[in-house]
Design a protein around this motif. Sequence first.
Motif, mmCIF file in Angstrom:
data_model
loop_
_atom_site.group_PDB
_atom_site.id
_atom_site.type_symbol
_atom_site.label_atom_id
_atom_site.label_comp_id
_atom_site.label_asym_id
_atom_site.label_seq_id
_atom_site.Cartn_x
_atom_site.Cartn_y
_atom_site.Cartn_z
ATOM 1 N N SER A 378 0.852 -1.181 0.000
ATOM 2 C CA SER A 378 0.000 0.000 0.000
ATOM 3 C C SER A 378 0.889 1.231 0.000
ATOM 4 C CB SER A 378 -0.883 0.010 1.243
ATOM 5 O OG SER A 378 -0.078 0.165 2.407
ATOM 6 N N GLY A 607 -10.678 0.982 -8.585
ATOM 7 C CA GLY A 607 -10.118 1.084 -7.249
ATOM 8 C C GLY A 607 -9.492 2.425 -6.934
ATOM 9 N N HIS A 608 -9.437 3.332 -7.906
ATOM 10 C CA HIS A 608 -8.821 4.639 -7.658
ATOM 11 C C HIS A 608 -9.697 5.451 -6.712
ATOM 12 C CE1 HIS A 608 -7.288 8.703 -8.435
ATOM 13 N NE2 HIS A 608 -6.210 8.132 -8.933
ATOM 14 N N ARG A 642 -15.167 -0.202 -0.262
ATOM 15 C CA ARG A 642 -14.065 0.030 -1.211
ATOM 16 C C ARG A 642 -12.938 0.824 -0.553
ATOM 17 N NH1 ARG A 642 -15.276 -0.339 -6.929
ATOM 18 N NH2 ARG A 642 -17.358 -1.202 -7.279
ATOM 19 N N TYR A 643 -13.296 1.881 0.197
ATOM 20 C CA TYR A 643 -12.279 2.664 0.891
ATOM 21 C C TYR A 643 -11.521 1.798 1.898
ATOM 22 C CZ TYR A 643 -13.530 7.379 -0.763
ATOM 23 O OH TYR A 643 -13.731 8.500 -1.510
ATOM 24 N N GLU A 645 -11.105 -1.446 1.867
ATOM 25 C CA GLU A 645 -10.265 -2.417 1.171
ATOM 26 C C GLU A 645 -9.045 -1.750 0.558
ATOM 27 O OE1 GLU A 645 -10.498 -5.593 -2.565
ATOM 28 O OE2 GLU A 645 -12.232 -4.367 -2.054
ATOM 29 N N ARG A 646 -9.250 -0.562 -0.037
ATOM 30 C CA ARG A 646 -8.177 0.119 -0.756
ATOM 31 C C ARG A 646 -7.202 0.832 0.180
ATOM 32 N NH1 ARG A 646 -5.748 0.651 -5.882
ATOM 33 N NH2 ARG A 646 -4.932 2.743 -6.108
#
Length: 800
Positions: A378, A607-608, A642-643, A645-646
Amino acid sequence: MPEPAVGDADALPERIGPYAILGLLGEGASGRVYLASDATLPRDIALKVLRSPALPAEARSRFAREAELLARLEHPNIARLYAAGVADSDAGPLPYLAMERIDGQDLLAWANASPAPGLDARLAVLAAIARAVHHAHSRGIVHRDLKPANILVDAQGQPHVLDFGVARLLADEAAATREGQVLGSVPYMSREQLLGARAFDDPRLDVYALGVIAYQLLSGALPYPGLSDSPVIEAIALLREVHVERLSRRLPQARGDTETVVMKAMAPEAAQRYGSAAELADDLERVRQRQPIAARPPTAGYVLGLFVRRHRALAAALAFAALALVAASAISLRYGLREARARAQAELRAEQLDAANAFIDGILAGADPEMLRQHPPSLREFLDDARIALDGNRSLPPAVRAMAARTMALAYARSGDVAIGLKQIEAAQAALDAMPSTDGYTRNRLRVAHAQVLAAAGRYADALARLRPLLLANAPGDALSRRLWLEARAEAVTDTAGLGRMREAASDAAALQADAAHWLERNDRLLLDIAFQQAELRHQSGDGRGALADFDALLPRLRDALGPGNSTTLSARLAQAAIVRELGDFAESERLTRALMADADRALGTGHPLSITSRYMLAAALQSRTPDSPEAVALMRDVLARYEERLGPDHPYALNAKSTLSLFLQKQGRFAEATALAGQALASMQKLGFADGPETLPLRNAYALGLMRQGKLDEACPRFEDLLARARKALGDAHLQTITYATNAAECLLLAHRPADALAIMGPAHRQAVQHLGAAHPQTVAAASRLAGIREALTSHAKR
């Protein structure tokens, strides 16, 4: 691509293989390109065929080789091969290539169109072309015939490289071109290619051609005009004897880094060029971003060496004449010392850049490729590794250490790790303090970064204090320092607005934009950022329609300068959709946001963070249209997932999404779940050490609202009062958020039958809103409504 020349029916075959022929796109000595229809998909294609099956075996071999090479390539800026085959014809088997049809203009036609693309747009296209060529090189393919006619630019400003007919595989002994044979377009061929040497497989052939293309695209002329109609022997002699006119003589704004990059790419000797097309693309992007380039201008020794080799007799005569110059040397000594100091400073910076690059290379080289495949790091993991490497590396010069720490500080702050960002920027400051001789520009650059990190921490007053020495100065004389001066003023506008002084910020922003427009080109990235900032400021000040007009005017400039898929362009569309929603046109906001979401997914990937934020905005549009919308809640849950996970469950973006989901759930009457979510987010903030920071304010507000909606006024009202005290301390009385929290606190006190306490809060908050936001601002209107309700309650209470 130009419209197809249809001609009469007899001039075109009806079909070639499985494809229906629609028109003729172009033709050359050995082949034709038709516009054709592929009925199986369906789609229009470009169908490339040999003129005749009876052409020499070498031409047929080259055609087959093009199919083989194109099959290796898959890049958005290279025309794709769909299929290859052989069709029956009256004259015999006819090979064909079914290729992507690019609807656009060739590179020079695009450059000469009206309105003409600016310098930044041209540099962006050149960088994209270079990256496409590097993709081919990475697959073992050298194009060998790069020229403007083989590059088409589509309606979105994206270039596409075509025609790999004379391309060659690296180190391929079975290539169709024989030793000594010259193929390609003479004006774009390097000397070694014209000589037909065994250097065909050197990617620097294509780098040279890219340099010539860049020179022509920027200046409007070829560097060696006489090559256009010269035979090969004369062309070789011309390249050896003629001195290229510097790019800046034809295009003054190319003086400096732009000229250095282009001239390095087309250096006569391959060893002096960029080692790869990717290196050229990187330097073109650095020019666009106003960052230091990797290339250096040719040294005096290198230029003199070339001159001596080309003019040996004249060089010998000049050696005698040089003795006569010794007597005059004292006159020029003073000027020479000045130049020496400047050169020493430049060499110092070059050494620092080399050290910085070595530091970055060390970080990247230390990564285990197999581990990266199994566990891609990450951003936080990468930053942590880099920070540890920096702390342990005592060989770096202090200035390099300071600039590396500065970059990491900004990255940490922008990713939400403000506390570490502050530590890094303080480390950077300490490194510079240990080097008193550091130049003023470097110190001021660090000063601006320090202010940006402080602003990310919500310490706007401290940020302004750091910037004050720069703000008091007049416009510097040199372009680099002047640019930094403008950046400092832009940051000061943000900080002033952060303190709630909206009218002062708007006045400063107007003056800044006027100065920036005077000093910078229309599509300069900094000028675009300042225009973006002013539109946002107008929005924050309550002038939604004015801000919408600003964004409507700015978006075409962003698309032209940065491209439609650039994150800044997409962010402007995001702001546009948000304003439309706030103005009450929920259907149009939903339409704009759905289109944005599709484009962001395509350009940046699902995923951005910006793609995820577009979903966030769509949820807000749906919830505004239907307050208890199940789709809005489902979409916000997806955004939160999503946030998490990302970016991780404790990232500020994820916590903000959790806060917004809490508010959505309140609209559905699910107060217990809403309050629990806000409480979880607050606990995460506590764990991260941000419990007292401005980042927690929206979460505290959501939590207190949840308690209030459940009727737990004894818990909610004290929390609102605590929230209001924190907001006043962190943001100031005039800030938009402070006024919002005051309005909520007053509502809670009113529900608790404490109208006098509510009035004590709401009266001053309303005055602040009128003074700093204006009477028409939505939050001022809300504050006025709440104040009227309190006064009505007080009147009723007095009558009883």
